[in-house]
Design an enzyme around this catalytic site. Structure first.
Site, PDB file in Angstrom:
ATOM      1  N   GLY A  11       0.672  -1.435   0.018  1.00 36.78           N
ATOM      2  CA  GLY A  11       0.101  -0.105   0.089  1.00 36.78           C
ATOM      3  C   GLY A  11       0.991   1.259   0.150  1.00 36.78           C
ATOM      4  O   GLY A  11       0.434   2.350   0.547  1.00 36.78           O
ATOM      5  N   VAL A  16      -1.094   6.343   4.070  1.00 36.60           N
ATOM      6  CA  VAL A  16      -0.001   5.886   5.364  1.00 36.60           C
ATOM      7  C   VAL A  16       1.085   5.275   4.771  1.00 36.60           C
ATOM      8  O   VAL A  16       2.211   5.536   5.113  1.00 36.60           O
ATOM      9  CB  VAL A  16      -1.199   4.704   6.008  1.00 36.60           C
ATOM     10  N   SER A 108      -6.881  -0.083  13.110  1.00 34.33           N
ATOM     11  CA  SER A 108      -7.822   1.019  13.094  1.00 34.33           C
ATOM     12  C   SER A 108      -8.446   1.234  14.567  1.00 34.33           C
ATOM     13  O   SER A 108      -8.724  -0.100  15.129  1.00 34.33           O
ATOM     14  CB  SER A 108      -8.939   0.928  11.986  1.00 34.33           C
ATOM     15  N   SER A 109      -8.655   2.252  15.089  1.00 34.48           N
ATOM     16  CA  SER A 109      -9.046   2.667  16.331  1.00 34.48           C
ATOM     17  C   SER A 109     -10.717   2.157  16.377  1.00 34.48           C
ATOM     18  O   SER A 109     -11.303   1.714  17.307  1.00 34.48           O
ATOM     19  CB  SER A 109      -9.023   3.951  16.753  1.00 34.48           C
ATOM     20  N   CYS A 110     -11.331   1.643  15.173  1.00 33.43           N
ATOM     21  CA  CYS A 110     -12.568   1.474  15.151  1.00 33.43           C
ATOM     22  C   CYS A 110     -12.705  -0.237  15.591  1.00 33.43           C
ATOM     23  O   CYS A 110     -13.754  -0.803  15.512  1.00 33.43           O
ATOM     24  CB  CYS A 110     -13.222   1.491  13.637  1.00 33.43           C
ATOM     25  N   TYR A 137     -15.468  -3.788   8.623  1.00 34.64           N
ATOM     26  CA  TYR A 137     -14.177  -3.299   8.448  1.00 34.64           C
ATOM     27  C   TYR A 137     -13.299  -3.929   9.716  1.00 34.64           C
ATOM     28  O   TYR A 137     -12.147  -4.214   9.830  1.00 34.64           O
ATOM     29  CB  TYR A 137     -13.864  -1.813   8.146  1.00 34.64           C
ATOM     30  N   LYS A 141     -10.053  -6.482  10.530  1.00 37.35           N
ATOM     31  CA  LYS A 141      -8.827  -5.798  11.287  1.00 37.35           C
ATOM     32  C   LYS A 141      -8.460  -6.410  12.636  1.00 37.35           C
ATOM     33  O   LYS A 141      -7.448  -6.906  12.790  1.00 37.35           O
ATOM     34  CB  LYS A 141      -8.837  -4.065  11.608  1.00 37.35           C
ATOM     35  N   THR A 165      -5.084   6.145  15.589  1.00 34.19           N
ATOM     36  CA  THR A 165      -6.326   6.873  15.681  1.00 34.19           C
ATOM     37  C   THR A 165      -6.667   7.499  14.290  1.00 34.19           C
ATOM     38  O   THR A 165      -6.028   7.073  13.445  1.00 34.19           O
ATOM     39  CB  THR A 165      -6.253   8.008  16.691  1.00 34.19           C
ATOM     40  N   ASN A 166      -7.644   8.267  14.273  1.00 34.44           N
ATOM     41  CA  ASN A 166      -8.030   8.925  12.791  1.00 34.44           C
ATOM     42  C   ASN A 166      -6.956   9.560  12.332  1.00 34.44           C
ATOM     43  O   ASN A 166      -6.434  10.435  12.926  1.00 34.44           O
ATOM     44  CB  ASN A 166      -9.397   9.660  13.094  1.00 34.44           C
ATOM     45  N   LEU A 167      -6.794   9.215  11.186  1.00 32.47           N
ATOM     46  CA  LEU A 167      -5.603   9.821  10.198  1.00 32.47           C
ATOM     47  C   LEU A 167      -5.961  10.925   9.142  1.00 32.47           C
ATOM     48  O   LEU A 167      -7.009  10.697   8.785  1.00 32.47           O
ATOM     49  CB  LEU A 167      -4.665   8.702   9.635  1.00 32.47           C
ATOM     50  N   HIS A 180     -13.227  10.248   4.517  1.00 34.70           N
ATOM     51  CA  HIS A 180     -13.280  10.139   6.254  1.00 34.70           C
ATOM     52  C   HIS A 180     -13.748  11.624   6.457  1.00 34.70           C
ATOM     53  O   HIS A 180     -13.580  12.663   5.810  1.00 34.70           O
ATOM     54  CB  HIS A 180     -12.126   9.892   6.899  1.00 34.70           C
ATOM     55  N   ARG A 188     -15.316  20.093   1.394  1.00 32.07           N
ATOM     56  CA  ARG A 188     -16.773  20.645   1.367  1.00 32.07           C
ATOM     57  C   ARG A 188     -16.497  22.213   1.768  1.00 32.07           C
ATOM     58  O   ARG A 188     -17.203  22.939   0.965  1.00 32.07           O
ATOM     59  CB  ARG A 188     -17.585  20.010   2.661  1.00 32.07           C
ATOM     60  N   TRP A 203     -22.497  16.416   8.426  1.00 33.28           N
ATOM     61  CA  TRP A 203     -23.186  15.183   8.935  1.00 33.28           C
ATOM     62  C   TRP A 203     -23.395  15.075  10.386  1.00 33.28           C
ATOM     63  O   TRP A 203     -22.389  15.439  11.083  1.00 33.28           O
ATOM     64  CB  TRP A 203     -22.525  14.026   8.436  1.00 33.28           C
ATOM     65  N   ARG A 210     -13.616  13.345  18.190  1.00 36.36           N
ATOM     66  CA  ARG A 210     -12.613  12.502  17.433  1.00 36.36           C
ATOM     67  C   ARG A 210     -11.281  12.989  17.742  1.00 36.36           C
ATOM     68  O   ARG A 210     -10.825  14.228  18.032  1.00 36.36           O
ATOM     69  CB  ARG A 210     -12.813  12.472  16.047  1.00 36.36           C
TER      70      ARG A 210
END
Length: 310
Positions: A11, A16, A108-110, A137, A141, A165-167, A180, A188, A203, A210
């Site tokens: 990847g 990343v 992933s933090s999820c 997902y 992981k 965490t969120n990247l 994301h 936006r 949203w 976060r």
């Protein structure tokens, strides 16, 4: 890692993977084996086996994955589960077969329960229900983490798992529907600024909190852990700081220079109420993030402006 060691970054063109590649080059590594997804389909078991048998890398950074935001995760549930399982299974197993010295798997933090106590410690894995929108997902992981643990326990493989965490950062995904929250807001606000729109829709309620980490900081953590961490237990990577989606939107609005108003659509899903990582373990080893959120978003926005966006 030896400076002349052969390193495979799965990847390497993603956000990343490209950050890891840049960090390794800057640190004096030069012997890379790289393949695009067109050149090597990591979902193809035989293709991956042939690649590892031919190239025999010494070290592997497994940063390849099918990724996306809430909408993509919830819409393409089968794809996210199947493809990520296939990629992980193939790369991790062939790393064992071909005697890779060390592999780093990026999670992933999820993976953590939706209502996990905050901040989230590594031992909270599998202690509660997952967030439904990204469950496929997350399950993939979790399987990758457990696969690394199992190869460590059964075969003595030095396979480690890191949970960022969120990247966000350079080479991020700015797709209007599948990105994301942070890159989605950058796009936006930028488009609203260019079109002189009076409002921007966000949203959800804006209340979920976060945590965000600049991808190049994660890359530094990955190299740091590849050289200093050999335990099978997963380890969190983050800043230890979070903010509400509303405050994030206001920060991005300011950096982009949008002058209109925000409108929150509470009919859209919020996702997990809060996801703050406990990063005490990695900090105890001596790693800390260095890029502030304001500076990171500024650099990400400059990267967004410099690239053609579809």
């Amino acid at each position: 890692m030896e400076k002349d060691a052969k390193i495979y970054i799965a990847g390497h063109r993603g956000m990343v993977g490209s950050a890891i590649h840049r960090k390794l080059i800057a640190s004096g590594f030069s012997n890379f084996v790289l393949r695009t997804s067109a050149e090597l389909d990591l979902r193809n078991q035989q293709a991956v086996a042939n690649f590892f048998a031919t190239e025999k890398p010494d070290y592997v950074f497994l940063a390849a994955a099918k990724v996306g935001g809430i909408l993509a995760n919830n819409t393409f549930r089968a794809d996210f589960l199947y493809e990520n399982l296939a990629i992980q299974n193939n790369v991790i197993h062939q790393s064992y077969v071909q005697g890779v010295k060390k592999l780093l798997f990026l999670g992933s933090s999820c993976i953590y329960p939706k209502l996990a106590p905050q901040p989230i410690k590594e031992e909270y894995l599998l202690t509660g229900l997952l967030e439904p929108t990204n469950e496929p997902y997350a399950i993939a992981k979790i399987a990758g983490i457990k696969l690394c643990e199992a190869y460590h326990a059964q075969y003595g493989c030095n396979f480690i798992s890191v949970m960022p965490t969120n990247l966000y950062g350079y080479n991020d995904n700015y797709h209007p529907e599948h990105s994301h929250v942070l890159p989605a807001l950058i796009r936006r606000f930028h488009e609203a600024k260019m079109a002189n729109l009076p409002t921007v829709e966000i949203w959800g309620s804006g209340t979920p909190k976060r945590e965000f980490l600049f991808a190049d900081d994660l890359a530094h953590a990955c190299l740091f852990l590849m050289e200093k961490y050999d335990e099978p237990q997963l380890i969190n990577i983050g800043t230890g700081q979070d903010l509400s989606v509303k405050d994030l939107a206001l920060l991005i609005k300011d950096i982009v220079g949008y002058q209109g108003d925000l409108r929150f659509d509470s009919s859209k899903p919020d996702g997990t109420p809060r996801k703050l990582m406990d990063v005490s373990n990695v900090q105890a080893l001596g790693w800390h993030h260095t890029t502030s959120l304001h500076e990171g978003i500024r650099m990400a926005y400059e990267d967004f402006l410099a690239r053609p966006i579809n």
